[in-house]
Design an enzyme around this catalytic site. Structure first.
Site, PDB file in Angstrom:
ATOM      1  N   HIS A   1      38.235  82.272  77.204  1.00  0.00           N
ATOM      2  CA  HIS A   1      38.053  81.059  76.407  1.00  0.00           C
ATOM      3  C   HIS A   1      38.906  81.035  75.150  1.00  0.00           C
ATOM      4  O   HIS A   1      39.122  82.057  74.504  1.00  0.00           O
ATOM      5  CB  HIS A   1      36.578  80.779  76.097  1.00  0.00           C
ATOM      6  CG  HIS A   1      35.894  81.783  75.231  1.00  0.00           C
ATOM      7  ND1 HIS A   1      35.934  81.711  73.863  1.00  0.00           N
ATOM      8  CD2 HIS A   1      35.129  82.850  75.533  1.00  0.00           C
ATOM      9  CE1 HIS A   1      35.207  82.705  73.357  1.00  0.00           C
ATOM     10  NE2 HIS A   1      34.708  83.407  74.343  1.00  0.00           N
TER      11      HIS A   1
ATOM     12  N   GLU B   1      33.430  77.496  74.713  1.00  0.00           N
ATOM     13  CA  GLU B   1      32.527  78.436  75.400  1.00  0.00           C
ATOM     14  C   GLU B   1      31.378  78.833  74.500  1.00  0.00           C
ATOM     15  O   GLU B   1      30.218  78.869  74.912  1.00  0.00           O
ATOM     16  CB  GLU B   1      33.311  79.684  75.840  1.00  0.00           C
ATOM     17  CG  GLU B   1      32.509  80.620  76.756  1.00  0.00           C
ATOM     18  CD  GLU B   1      31.668  81.652  76.013  1.00  0.00           C
ATOM     19  OE1 GLU B   1      30.788  82.262  76.641  1.00  0.00           O
ATOM     20  OE2 GLU B   1      31.882  81.838  74.791  1.00  0.00           O
ATOM     21  N   GLU B   2      31.714  79.154  73.240  1.00  0.00           N
ATOM     22  CA  GLU B   2      30.723  79.776  72.351  1.00  0.00           C
ATOM     23  C   GLU B   2      29.502  78.895  72.097  1.00  0.00           C
ATOM     24  O   GLU B   2      28.411  79.393  71.854  1.00  0.00           O
ATOM     25  CB  GLU B   2      31.373  80.139  71.005  1.00  0.00           C
ATOM     26  CG  GLU B   2      32.425  81.229  71.089  1.00  0.00           C
ATOM     27  CD  GLU B   2      31.847  82.598  71.457  1.00  0.00           C
ATOM     28  OE1 GLU B   2      30.635  82.707  71.707  1.00  0.00           O
ATOM     29  OE2 GLU B   2      32.629  83.552  71.521  1.00  0.00           O
TER      30      GLU B   2
ATOM     31  N   ASP C   1      35.917  88.122  79.325  1.00  0.00           N
ATOM     32  CA  ASP C   1      35.265  87.690  78.075  1.00  0.00           C
ATOM     33  C   ASP C   1      34.304  88.752  77.577  1.00  0.00           C
ATOM     34  O   ASP C   1      33.152  88.495  77.267  1.00  0.00           O
ATOM     35  CB  ASP C   1      34.529  86.360  78.302  1.00  0.00           C
ATOM     36  CG  ASP C   1      33.972  85.783  77.002  1.00  0.00           C
ATOM     37  OD1 ASP C   1      34.397  86.233  75.916  1.00  0.00           O
ATOM     38  OD2 ASP C   1      33.102  84.901  77.072  1.00  0.00           O
TER      39      ASP C   1
END
Lengths: 465, 465
Positions: free
Chosen positions: B282, B327-328, B353
């Site tokens: 990401h 993503e986070e 990741d």
């Protein structure tokens, strides 16, 4: 007293012909069994840990001259009294106080991003809305000093000057110049502000603060330290070759004259004429951590060792424990102490202000007649991994003014290999202390005090190193 | 076990009779010499480092949905294009954006001091002037859950729930609940705010942020993570037995709907019917570090490996590199990708990741007919210290929605031993990356792609794990 006699016998035993005629290495000086016993018992010490844990938990940071440092003095008096010391007291003095404000740094161009930094003690402030200027990047003090003024005037100066890791901390003096004198020099050459690479050996995003000095006649400018990763980030950005514009917000201020003070406690000796054995560290801390290694550990180690001697019976010499105030911002407590007590007879002075890692070395500055004391220290300290160094002792900001008056010195040196990973950062908290290493410190200081406070030799004045 | 039987059969099919008749361990599956050559050449890779260094220096933090993430997408397109990838493009989507504000915490009594913390993603704000309340201290989720509501209502809840260090990162799921669900539960039970011990394994004063979730119908409350030393400090203060009053200032806010996006690049394969090999990581990061291990390293490793395959000649399968957005804050990029591309045929999906430490294990979820692929991976990866795990592969937030559609999975697992020392902290910067370990990652991914993208077997759908 028994220790006294044994020590005297030991000293004369060293000069018997049999021993003296041997080839090197010489047989070790003998020490009283009591010294060994006290030293080894100290390896299970809990007093030092409790002091560090208590002070850092119940007071936390204690910046010089603030109400937090005043709370720390009250805490100290209560704790030292509870431990059984005599003549526990605060000796106040007044001082100008600097306090941190807001602080932020931002690269405006070419690559917008925030950087982490901390104002240096005595830094001037930017306007509240900040100051924006082009950055003049110098990887070292030498590069800064050899640059023309035209490259500095109107700029924010950046100085790298990366400090190497050393066990004896010698890198600090050599590479700390970027902090000690960089800001004043930058001001004199027309810089509008300065950011330095932290004087630290870690690669974490903790900026290392510390005092800088603007001599009389030099206009203070905003001065701050970037964390090492942020400093290297700035250098990476600079390596792209485009001009860097930076916005700085730093709003520290001098808040006026306030009270600070030294906290003093004693183990009265049986022979006041033999001089005082001065030990201690500093009670104040920087404001971002809780000052665990700098210097709750130092005051804890020295007090815990003194208590062990006290509990074992009255020593010959008075042991004076001083928890100095306002060390970080210029050694004001140490100066006040020497002013107030310089006329008293001190036998020796020793300071613990280099963290809580294991002690690896001791060095002395003793008069000729007291050199057997050092030989006995060598014997007493060797079993816990402390060797005699080849240098002349006499180190320490707080005891410095007292040493300058000719007081003999005994230094117990902690390993500084990791010290500047944490020194003057928010990460200076109890988590950084290894309890076993802290106990080894107490054992070393206990052995030292057992030898020195009871030494039969006269310990007179010396030439300061 | 079934897999090991098949592996043995495969080995016999690919090996000489003499070897096949031996007792276990079975002879390794053979791989083309080209795979070994590509893998070993990747051990000198510089592309991955340059991506990490470039993105973290020239963009820095890139919080999802912000202009910084948009700059990162532009940077990504330029870099992926320069590396020679085809079909480089941004696929945008829109999302609600949360941004950090001011944040501070202060123990008002019994021992006044500041604590270090960071708001959790989706935290509500306190009033700008702060919120002061008594703290209800719970050392664990279990203690919090078993406490009566009366102990929680009107309080600031503190939850400890210390996470142990594990190589496979399994502690995160088990102990991360304090962050994932603690805030919503505290809100439902009447707490005015919550502070948790960081979901981290270090003892440095970096708070670990991360997203929390307030389900529909649950009122968001201010929610933040204390650094581990600060959490333990709070517990030490609580151990003194006096009520703790804390002042919190947290002013994050939802700033509205903004654009985010995935960046996609391809190595077109010679056989479009064989399915896409999806790899990536990401592009977004948390806002306090520069997202070096989370997840500049992941996008760098996967792109560097794909480039090596591309440069070696056209693979059978198309390799699609996706640098996912957002993503986070909830895996929005991964969801958007599956929505847009779920109808395309994917052979496998793999995500990097979990930092940049050495890969120690691989696990797969492959259809029966493609299991020889795993045997060849075992042979190809063993020389660089990567062993076959016993679990079923298929891990990753970004590829999760694609895996759920039945795509086969190949996981290359980094060692997570140190990962949660830095994860989601300001200290997630390039200094945390060991260049040699990063190169080992590229070698492992290169070997994986060399095997999988060129596998002659059909790689069809699987039952997701």
């Amino acid at each position: 007293m028994k220790r006294f006699v044994l020590a005297a016998l030991t000293a004369s035993a060293l000069s018997t012909p049999t021993l003296a005629q041997r080839t090197p290495p010489p047989a070790p000086a003998q020490v009283a069994p009591e010294v060994d016993r006290l030293r080894d018992a100290a390896l299970t010490d809990t007093v030092a840990w409790d002091i560090v844990e208590g002070l850092t938990t119940e007071v936390g940071q204690r910046l010089a001259g603030t109400e937090a440092e005043a709370r720390a003095r009250q805490w100290a008096v209560a704790r030292l009294t509870a431990l059984g010391f005599k003549n526990v007291r605060i000796e106040p003095y007044r001082m100008p106080v600097w306090e941190r404000g807001a602080e932020s740094a931002e690269v405006i161009s070419p690559f917008p991003q925030k950087l982490t930094l901390a104002a240096l003690g005595h830094s001037a402030a930017t306007p509240a809305a900040g100051l924006t200027a082009e950055v003049a990047v110098f990887p070292s003090m030498a590069a800064f000093q050899s640059a023309p003024d035209s490259a500095i005037k109107g700029r924010i100066v950046y100085i790298g000057n990366a400090m190497p890791r050393t066990q004896d901390g010698s890198g600090y003096g050599a590479y700390g110049t970027a902090r000690f004198t960089g800001p004043a020099l930058a001001s004199q050459r027309g810089a509008v502000a300065i950011v330095i690479r932290s004087i630290g050996t870690d690669h974490h995003r903790f900026p290392h603060t510390g005092t800088t000095n603007f001599p009389v006649g030099v206009t203070p400018i905003p001065a701050a330290a970037l964390s090492v990763p942020d400093a290297e980030q700035l250098e990476r950005i600079a390596a792209r070759g485009k001009p860097i514009r930076m916005k700085l917000v730093l709003t520290p201020r001098m808040v006026g004259t306030r009270e600070s003070g030294n906290v003093i406690a004693e183990v009265p000796g049986s022979d006041p004429s033999a001089g005082i054995v001065l030990v201690g560290g500093h009670l104040d801390s920087w404001d971002q951590g809780t000052g665990a290694i700098d210097d709750a550990s130092g005051i804890a180690i020295t007090a815990a060792a003194a208590k062990r001697i006290m509990d074992a019976g009255q020593p010959r010499r008075t042991i004076r424990v001083v928890w100095f105030g306002a060390e970080e911002v210029g050694g004001l407590g140490g100066a006040a102490y020497a002013k107030a007590h310089g006329n008293e007879r001190h036998a020796t002075a020793s300071e613990s202000d280099f963290g809580a890692d294991r002690i690896w070395r001791f060095e002395v500055n003793l008069p000729a007649g007291a050199r057997p004391v050092a030989d006995r220290l060598q014997t007493a300290l060797a079993p816990i991994g402390v060797a005699r160094g080849s240098g002349l002792g006499g180190d320490g900001t707080d005891i410095g003014p007292t040493l300058k008056l000719g007081t003999a010195a005994i230094d117990l040196n902690q390993s500084g290999w990791d010290y500047f990973d944490t020194h003057h950062t928010p990460d200076d908290v109890i988590d950084r202390i290894d309890p076993a290493a802290l106990r080894q410190n107490v054992a070393a200081w206990t052995a030292m005090l057992a030898v020195v406070a009871n030494a039969p030799e006269e310990i007179g004045p010396v030439t300061p190193r």
